[in-house]
Design an enzyme around this catalytic site. Structure first.
Site, PDB file in Angstrom:
ATOM      1  N   TYR A 155       1.744   1.798  17.343  1.00 30.68           N
ATOM      2  CA  TYR A 155       0.866   2.913  16.956  1.00 30.68           C
ATOM      3  C   TYR A 155       1.634   3.836  16.022  1.00 30.68           C
ATOM      4  O   TYR A 155       2.787   4.185  16.302  1.00 30.68           O
ATOM      5  CB  TYR A 155       0.403   3.716  18.181  1.00 30.68           C
ATOM      6  CG  TYR A 155      -1.058   3.512  18.445  1.00 30.68           C
ATOM      7  CD1 TYR A 155      -2.008   3.910  17.492  1.00 30.68           C
ATOM      8  CD2 TYR A 155      -1.505   2.899  19.613  1.00 30.68           C
ATOM      9  CE1 TYR A 155      -3.362   3.694  17.704  1.00 30.68           C
ATOM     10  CE2 TYR A 155      -2.855   2.683  19.829  1.00 30.68           C
ATOM     11  CZ  TYR A 155      -3.779   3.075  18.866  1.00 30.68           C
ATOM     12  OH  TYR A 155      -5.108   2.858  19.067  1.00 30.68           O
ATOM     13  N   GLU A 194      -0.086   6.690  14.072  1.00 28.17           N
ATOM     14  CA  GLU A 194      -1.018   7.655  13.454  1.00 28.17           C
ATOM     15  C   GLU A 194      -0.235   8.702  12.675  1.00 28.17           C
ATOM     16  O   GLU A 194       0.793   9.201  13.145  1.00 28.17           O
ATOM     17  CB  GLU A 194      -1.897   8.310  14.513  1.00 28.17           C
ATOM     18  CG  GLU A 194      -3.059   7.403  14.893  1.00 28.17           C
ATOM     19  CD  GLU A 194      -3.838   7.893  16.089  1.00 28.17           C
ATOM     20  OE1 GLU A 194      -3.214   8.418  17.021  1.00 28.17           O
ATOM     21  OE2 GLU A 194      -5.070   7.735  16.092  1.00 28.17           O
ATOM     22  N   ASP A 212     -13.088   1.837  -9.044  1.00 23.78           N
ATOM     23  CA  ASP A 212     -12.890   0.867  -7.975  1.00 23.78           C
ATOM     24  C   ASP A 212     -12.545  -0.454  -8.656  1.00 23.78           C
ATOM     25  O   ASP A 212     -13.425  -1.128  -9.195  1.00 23.78           O
ATOM     26  CB  ASP A 212     -14.180   0.753  -7.160  1.00 23.78           C
ATOM     27  CG  ASP A 212     -14.090  -0.319  -6.081  1.00 23.78           C
ATOM     28  OD1 ASP A 212     -13.123  -1.108  -6.102  1.00 23.78           O
ATOM     29  OD2 ASP A 212     -15.002  -0.370  -5.225  1.00 23.78           O
ATOM     30  N   THR A 268      -9.128  -3.270  -3.246  1.00 25.61           N
ATOM     31  CA  THR A 268      -8.783  -4.100  -2.099  1.00 25.61           C
ATOM     32  C   THR A 268      -7.493  -4.816  -2.471  1.00 25.61           C
ATOM     33  O   THR A 268      -7.116  -4.864  -3.647  1.00 25.61           O
ATOM     34  CB  THR A 268      -9.874  -5.151  -1.803  1.00 25.61           C
ATOM     35  OG1 THR A 268     -10.190  -5.823  -3.024  1.00 25.61           O
ATOM     36  CG2 THR A 268     -11.120  -4.518  -1.234  1.00 25.61           C
ATOM     37  N   LYS A 315      -8.226  -9.673  -3.128  1.00 26.79           N
ATOM     38  CA  LYS A 315      -9.004 -10.453  -4.112  1.00 26.79           C
ATOM     39  C   LYS A 315      -8.047 -11.007  -5.167  1.00 26.79           C
ATOM     40  O   LYS A 315      -7.236 -11.843  -4.838  1.00 26.79           O
ATOM     41  CB  LYS A 315     -10.109  -9.580  -4.704  1.00 26.79           C
ATOM     42  CG  LYS A 315     -11.142  -9.130  -3.661  1.00 26.79           C
ATOM     43  CD  LYS A 315     -12.318  -8.433  -4.316  1.00 26.79           C
ATOM     44  CE  LYS A 315     -13.363  -8.033  -3.298  1.00 26.79           C
ATOM     45  NZ  LYS A 315     -13.148  -6.677  -2.738  1.00 26.79           N
ATOM     46  N   ARG A 338      -6.039  -8.873   3.613  1.00 22.32           N
ATOM     47  CA  ARG A 338      -7.333  -8.166   3.559  1.00 22.32           C
ATOM     48  C   ARG A 338      -7.102  -6.683   3.847  1.00 22.32           C
ATOM     49  O   ARG A 338      -6.592  -6.321   4.899  1.00 22.32           O
ATOM     50  CB  ARG A 338      -8.252  -8.791   4.617  1.00 22.32           C
ATOM     51  CG  ARG A 338      -9.690  -8.411   4.551  1.00 22.32           C
ATOM     52  CD  ARG A 338     -10.535  -9.430   5.305  1.00 22.32           C
ATOM     53  NE  ARG A 338     -10.598 -10.678   4.555  1.00 22.32           N
ATOM     54  CZ  ARG A 338     -11.417 -10.898   3.534  1.00 22.32           C
ATOM     55  NH1 ARG A 338     -12.278  -9.978   3.155  1.00 22.32           N
ATOM     56  NH2 ARG A 338     -11.391 -12.048   2.891  1.00 22.32           N
TER      57      ARG A 338
END
Ligand code: DSN
Length: 415
Positions: A51, A53, A196, A222, A225, A231
Protein backbone atom coordinates in the site's frame (compact mmCIF):
# COMPACT_ATOMS: atom_id res chain seq x y z
CA UNK A 1 5.26 -26.79 -12.98
CA UNK A 2 4.10 -23.20 -12.45
CA UNK A 3 2.46 -22.11 -9.19
CA UNK A 4 -0.65 -21.27 -11.15
CA UNK A 5 -0.82 -24.67 -12.83
CA UNK A 6 -0.49 -26.34 -9.43
CA UNK A 7 -2.78 -24.07 -7.39
CA UNK A 8 -5.48 -23.24 -9.90
CA UNK A 9 -5.58 -25.59 -12.89
CA UNK A 10 -8.92 -24.14 -14.01
CA UNK A 11 -7.52 -20.62 -14.50
CA UNK A 12 -4.21 -22.03 -15.78
CA UNK A 13 -6.00 -23.93 -18.54
CA UNK A 14 -7.66 -20.68 -19.63
CA UNK A 15 -4.28 -18.91 -19.68
CA UNK A 16 -3.06 -21.67 -21.99
CA UNK A 17 -6.05 -21.07 -24.25
CA UNK A 18 -5.40 -17.32 -24.31
CA UNK A 19 -1.69 -17.84 -25.07
CA UNK A 20 -2.72 -20.06 -27.98
CA UNK A 21 -5.17 -17.39 -29.21
CA UNK A 22 -2.61 -14.60 -28.97
CA UNK A 23 0.06 -16.74 -30.64
CA UNK A 24 -1.83 -18.12 -33.63
CA UNK A 25 -4.24 -15.33 -34.55
CA UNK A 26 -3.27 -12.04 -36.14
CA UNK A 27 -3.95 -9.37 -33.51
CA UNK A 28 -4.90 -6.21 -35.39
CA UNK A 29 -7.01 -4.31 -32.87
CA UNK A 30 -5.43 -0.85 -33.10
CA UNK A 31 -5.38 -0.31 -29.32
CA UNK A 32 -3.63 -3.59 -28.50
CA UNK A 33 -0.01 -4.66 -28.38
CA UNK A 34 2.27 -7.32 -26.88
CA UNK A 35 4.10 -6.24 -23.73
CA UNK A 36 7.60 -7.66 -23.27
CA UNK A 37 8.32 -10.49 -20.86
CA UNK A 38 10.12 -7.95 -18.65
CA UNK A 39 7.04 -5.71 -18.47
CA UNK A 40 4.84 -8.71 -17.69
CA UNK A 41 7.26 -9.93 -15.03
CA UNK A 42 7.23 -6.53 -13.31
CA UNK A 43 3.42 -6.49 -13.37
CA UNK A 44 3.06 -9.94 -11.86
CA UNK A 45 5.30 -9.15 -8.92
CA UNK A 46 5.49 -8.78 -5.12
CA UNK A 47 4.85 -5.04 -5.47
CA UNK A 48 1.16 -5.88 -5.61
CA UNK A 49 1.44 -6.42 -1.85
CA UNK A 50 2.33 -2.83 -1.01
CA UNK A 51 0.00 0.00 0.00
CA UNK A 52 1.45 3.40 -0.92
CA UNK A 53 -1.34 5.98 -0.86
CA UNK A 54 0.15 9.37 -1.56
CA UNK A 55 3.20 10.22 -3.63
CA UNK A 56 6.96 9.47 -3.31
CA UNK A 57 8.29 10.85 0.03
CA UNK A 58 4.71 11.85 0.99
CA UNK A 59 3.01 8.54 1.67
CA UNK A 60 0.36 7.60 4.20
CA UNK A 61 2.04 4.24 4.91
CA UNK A 62 5.44 3.11 6.17
CA UNK A 63 7.75 0.82 4.21
CA UNK A 64 7.50 2.81 0.98
CA UNK A 65 11.22 3.47 0.52
CA UNK A 66 11.59 0.98 -2.34
CA UNK A 67 8.34 1.77 -4.17
CA UNK A 68 9.25 5.46 -3.86
CA UNK A 69 12.42 4.78 -5.83
CA UNK A 70 10.52 2.78 -8.42
CA UNK A 71 7.78 5.40 -8.84
CA UNK A 72 10.40 8.14 -9.19
CA UNK A 73 12.19 6.18 -11.91
CA UNK A 74 8.87 5.77 -13.78
CA UNK A 75 8.26 9.54 -13.48
CA UNK A 76 11.77 10.48 -14.61
CA UNK A 77 11.66 8.16 -17.61
CA UNK A 78 8.25 9.47 -18.71
CA UNK A 79 9.50 13.08 -18.36
CA UNK A 80 12.46 12.29 -20.61
CA UNK A 81 10.34 10.38 -23.10
CA UNK A 82 7.71 13.07 -23.56
CA UNK A 83 9.86 16.09 -22.84
CA UNK A 84 7.77 17.47 -19.98
CA UNK A 85 8.24 18.51 -16.37
CA UNK A 86 5.49 16.90 -14.31
CA UNK A 87 4.12 13.37 -14.63
CA UNK A 88 1.62 11.43 -12.56
CA UNK A 89 2.14 7.71 -13.20
CA UNK A 90 -0.63 6.49 -10.88
CA UNK A 91 -3.77 6.48 -13.10
CA UNK A 92 -5.06 2.92 -13.31
CA UNK A 93 -6.31 3.51 -16.83
CA UNK A 94 -6.62 6.11 -19.55
CA UNK A 95 -10.24 6.72 -18.57
CA UNK A 96 -9.27 7.44 -14.97
CA UNK A 97 -6.46 9.72 -16.16
CA UNK A 98 -8.99 11.69 -18.19
CA UNK A 99 -11.51 11.77 -15.36
CA UNK A 100 -8.84 13.22 -13.06
CA UNK A 101 -7.93 15.88 -15.63
CA UNK A 102 -11.54 17.09 -15.72
CA UNK A 103 -11.74 17.00 -11.94
CA UNK A 104 -8.53 19.08 -11.76
CA UNK A 105 -9.59 21.84 -14.13
CA UNK A 106 -13.40 21.91 -14.34
CA UNK A 107 -16.38 22.59 -12.10
CA UNK A 108 -19.59 20.58 -12.56
CA UNK A 109 -21.47 21.73 -15.70
CA UNK A 110 -18.43 23.43 -17.21
CA UNK A 111 -18.10 22.85 -20.95
CA UNK A 112 -15.98 20.25 -22.72
CA UNK A 113 -15.46 20.35 -26.49
CA UNK A 114 -14.22 16.96 -27.71
CA UNK A 115 -14.21 14.76 -30.78
CA UNK A 116 -17.46 12.90 -31.37
CA UNK A 117 -17.17 9.23 -30.41
CA UNK A 118 -18.80 8.16 -33.67
CA UNK A 119 -16.24 10.22 -35.60
CA UNK A 120 -13.26 8.56 -33.91
CA UNK A 121 -13.21 10.24 -30.49
CA UNK A 122 -13.38 8.49 -27.14
CA UNK A 123 -16.08 7.87 -24.52
CA UNK A 124 -14.18 10.04 -22.05
CA UNK A 125 -14.11 13.01 -24.40
CA UNK A 126 -17.64 14.00 -23.39
CA UNK A 127 -19.85 11.09 -24.57
CA UNK A 128 -23.21 11.36 -22.83
CA UNK A 129 -22.99 7.83 -21.40
CA UNK A 130 -19.65 8.58 -19.71
CA UNK A 131 -19.10 10.63 -16.55
CA UNK A 132 -17.40 13.21 -18.82
CA UNK A 133 -20.78 13.79 -20.49
CA UNK A 134 -22.86 13.52 -17.31
CA UNK A 135 -20.89 15.78 -14.97
CA UNK A 136 -20.07 18.41 -17.58
CA UNK A 137 -21.81 19.93 -20.58
CA UNK A 138 -20.24 18.30 -23.61
CA UNK A 139 -20.09 19.47 -27.21
CA UNK A 140 -18.45 17.89 -30.21
CA UNK A 141 -16.53 18.42 -33.39
CA UNK A 142 -16.07 15.64 -35.92
CA UNK A 143 -14.54 14.73 -39.24
CA UNK A 144 -15.63 15.73 -42.72
CA UNK A 145 -16.83 13.13 -45.23
CA UNK A 146 -13.20 12.95 -46.40
CA UNK A 147 -12.35 11.54 -42.96
CA UNK A 148 -10.30 14.53 -41.81
CA UNK A 149 -10.76 17.10 -39.04
CA UNK A 150 -11.60 20.49 -40.51
CA UNK A 151 -9.79 22.86 -38.14
CA UNK A 152 -11.73 25.89 -39.37
CA UNK A 153 -14.94 24.14 -38.35
CA UNK A 154 -13.48 23.23 -34.94
CA UNK A 155 -12.66 26.93 -34.50
CA UNK A 156 -16.21 27.95 -35.47
CA UNK A 157 -17.73 25.46 -33.02
CA UNK A 158 -15.32 26.52 -30.25
CA UNK A 159 -16.31 30.16 -30.73
CA UNK A 160 -19.98 29.28 -30.35
CA UNK A 161 -19.56 26.84 -27.43
CA UNK A 162 -16.83 28.78 -25.52
CA UNK A 163 -15.67 25.60 -23.70
CA UNK A 164 -13.42 25.58 -20.64
CA UNK A 165 -11.44 22.72 -22.21
CA UNK A 166 -10.87 21.45 -25.74
CA UNK A 167 -9.96 17.78 -25.97
CA UNK A 168 -7.92 16.58 -28.93
CA UNK A 169 -6.78 13.07 -29.66
CA UNK A 170 -8.73 10.11 -30.96
CA UNK A 171 -9.31 6.38 -30.90
CA UNK A 172 -10.02 5.91 -34.58
CA UNK A 173 -8.41 8.69 -36.57
CA UNK A 174 -5.77 7.69 -39.13
CA UNK A 175 -4.31 11.15 -39.64
CA UNK A 176 -1.79 13.32 -37.79
CA UNK A 177 -3.30 15.52 -35.07
CA UNK A 178 -2.32 19.17 -35.43
CA UNK A 179 -1.74 20.14 -31.79
CA UNK A 180 -0.40 23.56 -32.73
CA UNK A 181 -3.61 24.54 -34.51
CA UNK A 182 -5.70 23.12 -31.67
CA UNK A 183 -3.76 25.31 -29.24
CA UNK A 184 -4.40 28.41 -31.33
CA UNK A 185 -8.13 27.59 -31.22
CA UNK A 186 -8.00 27.01 -27.45
CA UNK A 187 -6.19 30.33 -26.95
CA UNK A 188 -8.77 32.15 -29.05
CA UNK A 189 -11.60 31.03 -26.78
CA UNK A 190 -9.68 30.99 -23.50
CA UNK A 191 -9.84 27.21 -23.05
CA UNK A 192 -7.34 24.68 -21.80
CA UNK A 193 -6.01 22.35 -24.47
CA UNK A 194 -6.02 18.76 -23.28
CA UNK A 195 -4.41 16.18 -25.59
CA UNK A 196 -5.25 12.51 -25.12
CA UNK A 197 -2.48 10.76 -27.05
CA UNK A 198 -3.36 7.23 -25.92
CA UNK A 199 -3.31 5.83 -29.45
CA UNK A 200 -0.27 7.59 -30.82
CA UNK A 201 1.97 7.86 -27.74
CA UNK A 202 4.43 5.23 -29.00
CA UNK A 203 4.85 7.22 -32.21
CA UNK A 204 5.18 10.52 -30.34
CA UNK A 205 7.85 8.96 -28.10
CA UNK A 206 9.82 7.98 -31.22
CA UNK A 207 9.49 11.34 -32.96
CA UNK A 208 7.15 9.75 -35.52
CA UNK A 209 4.23 12.07 -34.70
CA UNK A 210 4.03 15.78 -33.87
CA UNK A 211 4.70 16.35 -30.14
CA UNK A 212 1.73 17.57 -28.06
CA UNK A 213 4.12 19.67 -25.93
CA UNK A 214 4.53 22.63 -25.79
CA UNK A 215 1.06 23.10 -27.30
CA UNK A 216 -1.17 21.20 -24.87
CA UNK A 217 -1.63 22.32 -21.26
CA UNK A 218 -2.24 18.74 -20.20
CA UNK A 219 -1.50 15.43 -21.94
CA UNK A 220 -2.72 11.95 -21.01
CA UNK A 221 -1.94 8.58 -22.46
CA UNK A 222 -2.49 4.94 -21.79
CA UNK A 223 0.71 2.93 -21.52
CA UNK A 224 -0.41 -0.29 -23.23
CA UNK A 225 -1.27 0.70 -26.79
CA UNK A 226 1.48 1.84 -29.17
CA UNK A 227 3.70 2.39 -26.09
CA UNK A 228 3.60 -1.39 -25.45
CA UNK A 229 3.85 -1.16 -21.68
CA UNK A 230 1.44 -2.46 -19.02
CA UNK A 231 -2.29 -1.61 -19.02
CA UNK A 232 -2.59 1.80 -17.34
CA UNK A 233 -2.47 5.56 -17.77
CA UNK A 234 -0.35 8.64 -17.03
CA UNK A 235 -0.95 12.41 -16.92
CA UNK A 236 1.62 15.01 -17.97
CA UNK A 237 1.94 18.78 -17.84
CA UNK A 238 4.54 21.54 -17.81
CA UNK A 239 2.53 23.69 -15.42
CA UNK A 240 3.37 23.29 -11.72
CA UNK A 241 0.00 24.55 -10.45
CA UNK A 242 -1.86 22.20 -12.79
CA UNK A 243 0.36 19.31 -11.72
CA UNK A 244 -0.63 19.86 -8.06
CA UNK A 245 -4.32 19.88 -8.97
CA UNK A 246 -3.87 16.74 -11.08
CA UNK A 247 -2.09 14.92 -8.25
CA UNK A 248 -4.91 15.74 -5.83
CA UNK A 249 -7.50 14.72 -8.41
CA UNK A 250 -5.91 11.27 -8.78
CA UNK A 251 -5.30 10.79 -5.05
CA UNK A 252 -7.37 11.31 -2.97
CA UNK A 253 -9.78 12.49 -5.69
CA UNK A 254 -10.63 9.32 -7.57
CA UNK A 255 -8.11 6.61 -6.61
CA UNK A 256 -6.70 5.05 -3.47
CA UNK A 257 -3.59 2.90 -3.25
CA UNK A 258 -1.54 3.11 -6.45
CA UNK A 259 -0.78 -0.12 -8.30
CA UNK A 260 2.96 -0.08 -7.65
CA UNK A 261 3.48 -3.33 -9.56
CA UNK A 262 1.96 -1.68 -12.63
CA UNK A 263 3.95 1.50 -12.00
CA UNK A 264 7.12 -0.66 -11.96
CA UNK A 265 6.03 -2.18 -15.25
CA UNK A 266 5.39 1.33 -16.63
CA UNK A 267 9.00 2.19 -15.69
CA UNK A 268 10.24 -0.92 -17.49
CA UNK A 269 8.11 -0.07 -20.54
CA UNK A 270 9.39 3.53 -20.63
CA UNK A 271 12.93 2.14 -20.39
CA UNK A 272 12.21 0.16 -23.57
CA UNK A 273 10.67 3.24 -25.23
CA UNK A 274 13.88 5.20 -24.52
CA UNK A 275 16.13 2.72 -26.36
CA UNK A 276 17.24 3.49 -29.94
CA UNK A 277 15.43 0.34 -31.17
CA UNK A 278 12.16 2.03 -30.28
CA UNK A 279 12.53 4.48 -33.14
CA UNK A 280 13.02 1.60 -35.58
CA UNK A 281 9.89 -0.09 -34.23
CA UNK A 282 7.71 3.03 -34.45
CA UNK A 283 8.84 3.75 -38.01
CA UNK A 284 7.98 0.19 -39.02
CA UNK A 285 4.55 0.46 -37.34
CA UNK A 286 3.78 3.38 -39.65
CA UNK A 287 5.25 1.65 -42.72
CA UNK A 288 3.17 -1.44 -42.01
CA UNK A 289 -0.05 0.59 -41.64
CA UNK A 290 0.70 2.31 -44.97
CA UNK A 291 1.15 -1.08 -46.64
CA UNK A 292 -2.29 -2.14 -45.38
CA UNK A 293 -3.79 1.10 -46.76
CA UNK A 294 -2.02 0.79 -50.14
CA UNK A 295 -2.78 -2.87 -50.80
CA UNK A 296 -6.41 -2.61 -49.69
CA UNK A 297 -7.12 0.55 -51.68
CA UNK A 298 -5.54 -1.02 -54.78
CA UNK A 299 -7.91 -3.92 -54.19
CA UNK A 300 -10.90 -1.54 -54.40
CA UNK A 301 -11.53 -0.94 -50.71
CA UNK A 302 -12.44 2.52 -49.47
CA UNK A 303 -9.66 3.49 -47.06
CA UNK A 304 -11.03 6.41 -45.01
CA UNK A 305 -9.11 9.65 -45.73
CA UNK A 306 -7.23 7.84 -48.50
CA UNK A 307 -4.52 6.42 -46.24
CA UNK A 308 -2.85 6.82 -42.88
CA UNK A 309 -0.23 8.86 -41.02
CA UNK A 310 -0.12 6.59 -37.98
CA UNK A 311 -0.63 3.02 -36.78
CA UNK A 312 -4.16 2.43 -38.00
CA UNK A 313 -6.44 2.44 -40.99
CA UNK A 314 -10.21 2.60 -41.26
CA UNK A 315 -12.04 0.75 -44.02
CA UNK A 316 -15.47 2.00 -45.02
CA UNK A 317 -18.05 -0.40 -46.44
CA UNK A 318 -20.65 2.27 -47.20
CA UNK A 319 -20.25 1.26 -50.85
CA UNK A 320 -20.50 -2.48 -50.07
CA UNK A 321 -23.37 -4.83 -49.31
CA UNK A 322 -21.94 -5.91 -45.98
CA UNK A 323 -21.47 -4.15 -42.63
CA UNK A 324 -18.56 -3.64 -40.23
CA UNK A 325 -20.06 -6.36 -38.05
CA UNK A 326 -20.09 -8.82 -40.98
CA UNK A 327 -16.48 -7.94 -41.82
CA UNK A 328 -15.37 -8.27 -38.20
CA UNK A 329 -17.04 -11.71 -38.06
CA UNK A 330 -15.55 -12.93 -41.36
CA UNK A 331 -12.04 -11.83 -40.33
CA UNK A 332 -12.45 -13.43 -36.90
CA UNK A 333 -13.24 -16.71 -38.67
CA UNK A 334 -10.12 -16.19 -40.76
CA UNK A 335 -7.99 -15.75 -37.61
CA UNK A 336 -7.58 -11.98 -38.01
CA UNK A 337 -8.79 -9.94 -35.03
CA UNK A 338 -10.03 -6.38 -35.74
CA UNK A 339 -12.98 -4.33 -34.53
CA UNK A 340 -16.02 -2.92 -36.25
CA UNK A 341 -16.05 0.87 -36.32
CA UNK A 342 -18.27 3.73 -37.40
CA UNK A 343 -17.04 5.67 -40.45
CA UNK A 344 -17.68 9.17 -41.87
CA UNK A 345 -21.21 9.30 -43.30
CA UNK A 346 -22.22 6.33 -41.13
CA UNK A 347 -25.76 5.07 -41.74
CA UNK A 348 -25.81 1.97 -39.54
CA UNK A 349 -26.08 1.61 -35.75
CA UNK A 350 -22.90 1.60 -33.60
CA UNK A 351 -23.53 -2.11 -32.96
CA UNK A 352 -23.43 -2.87 -36.68
CA UNK A 353 -21.41 -0.02 -38.29
CA UNK A 354 -20.11 0.32 -41.85
CA UNK A 355 -16.43 -0.04 -41.19
CA UNK A 356 -13.56 -1.72 -39.45
CA UNK A 357 -10.46 -0.35 -37.72
CA UNK A 358 -7.17 -2.19 -38.34
CA UNK A 359 -3.94 -1.51 -36.45
CA UNK A 360 -0.34 -2.48 -37.15
CA UNK A 361 1.34 -2.01 -33.74
CA UNK A 362 0.88 -5.49 -32.26
CA UNK A 363 2.03 -7.50 -35.27
CA UNK A 364 4.99 -5.16 -35.75
CA UNK A 365 6.00 -6.10 -32.19
CA UNK A 366 6.04 -9.73 -33.36
CA UNK A 367 8.63 -8.75 -35.98
CA UNK A 368 6.35 -8.68 -39.02
CA UNK A 369 7.46 -6.26 -41.72
CA UNK A 370 6.68 -5.25 -45.31
CA UNK A 371 6.47 -8.78 -46.76
CA UNK A 372 4.18 -10.10 -44.03
CA UNK A 373 1.94 -7.01 -44.03
CA UNK A 374 1.52 -7.22 -47.81
CA UNK A 375 0.45 -10.85 -47.39
CA UNK A 376 -1.88 -9.97 -44.50
CA UNK A 377 -3.53 -7.16 -46.47
CA UNK A 378 -4.11 -9.59 -49.34
CA UNK A 379 -5.67 -12.08 -46.94
CA UNK A 380 -7.94 -9.38 -45.46
CA UNK A 381 -9.06 -8.49 -48.99
CA UNK A 382 -9.63 -12.15 -49.84
CA UNK A 383 -11.73 -12.72 -46.71
CA UNK A 384 -13.82 -9.58 -47.32
CA UNK A 385 -14.26 -10.25 -51.03
CA UNK A 386 -15.66 -13.64 -50.02
CA UNK A 387 -17.59 -12.38 -47.03
CA UNK A 388 -20.00 -15.34 -46.83
CA UNK A 389 -17.63 -18.13 -47.88
CA UNK A 390 -16.71 -19.93 -44.68
CA UNK A 391 -14.48 -22.43 -46.50
CA UNK A 392 -12.29 -19.59 -47.76
CA UNK A 393 -12.20 -18.16 -44.23
CA UNK A 394 -11.11 -21.56 -42.90
CA UNK A 395 -8.36 -21.78 -45.56
CA UNK A 396 -7.09 -18.28 -44.60
CA UNK A 397 -7.15 -19.30 -40.95
CA UNK A 398 -4.68 -22.10 -41.75
CA UNK A 399 -2.45 -19.68 -43.69
CA UNK A 400 -2.61 -17.22 -40.78
CA UNK A 401 -1.59 -19.98 -38.38
CA UNK A 402 1.38 -20.89 -40.54
CA UNK A 403 2.53 -17.25 -40.67
CA UNK A 404 1.94 -16.72 -36.94
CA UNK A 405 3.93 -19.79 -35.99
CA UNK A 406 7.03 -18.17 -37.51
CA UNK A 407 6.62 -15.10 -35.26
CA UNK A 408 5.98 -16.55 -31.83
CA UNK A 409 6.18 -13.70 -29.35
CA UNK A 410 6.13 -15.51 -26.02
CA UNK A 411 8.41 -18.50 -26.44
CA UNK A 412 7.85 -19.48 -22.85
CA UNK A 413 4.72 -18.99 -20.77
CA UNK A 414 4.79 -15.61 -19.12
CA UNK A 415 2.24 -16.43 -16.45
N1 DSN B 1 -10.90 1.06 -26.11
C1 DSN B 1 -9.77 1.75 -26.66
C2 DSN B 1 -9.66 1.59 -28.13
O1 DSN B 1 -9.90 0.48 -28.58
O2 DSN B 1 -9.31 2.50 -28.84
C3 DSN B 1 -9.76 3.16 -26.28
O3 DSN B 1 -9.83 3.26 -24.88
Amino acid sequence: MSFLAKNDPEIYALFEQELERQSYNLEMIASENFASNAVIEAMGSILTNKYAEGYPSKRYYGGCEVVDKIENIAIDRAKKLFNCQYVNVQPNSGSQANQAVYQAILKPYDKILGMDLSHGGHLTHGAKVSSSGKNYQSFFYGVELNGRINYDKVREIAKIVRPQVIVCGASAYPREIDFKTFRSIADEVGAYLFADIAHIAGLVAAGEHQDPFPHAHIVTTTTHKTLRGPRGGIIMTNDEELSKKINSAIFPGIQGGPLEHVIAAKAVGFGENLKPEWKVYAKQVKTNAKILADVLSKDGFDVVSGGTDNHLILLSFLNKEFSGKDADHALENAGITVNKNTVPGENRSPFVTSGIRIGSAALTSRGMRDKEFTFIAQKIAEALNNINDTSIHAKIREEVKELSSKFIIYDRPTY
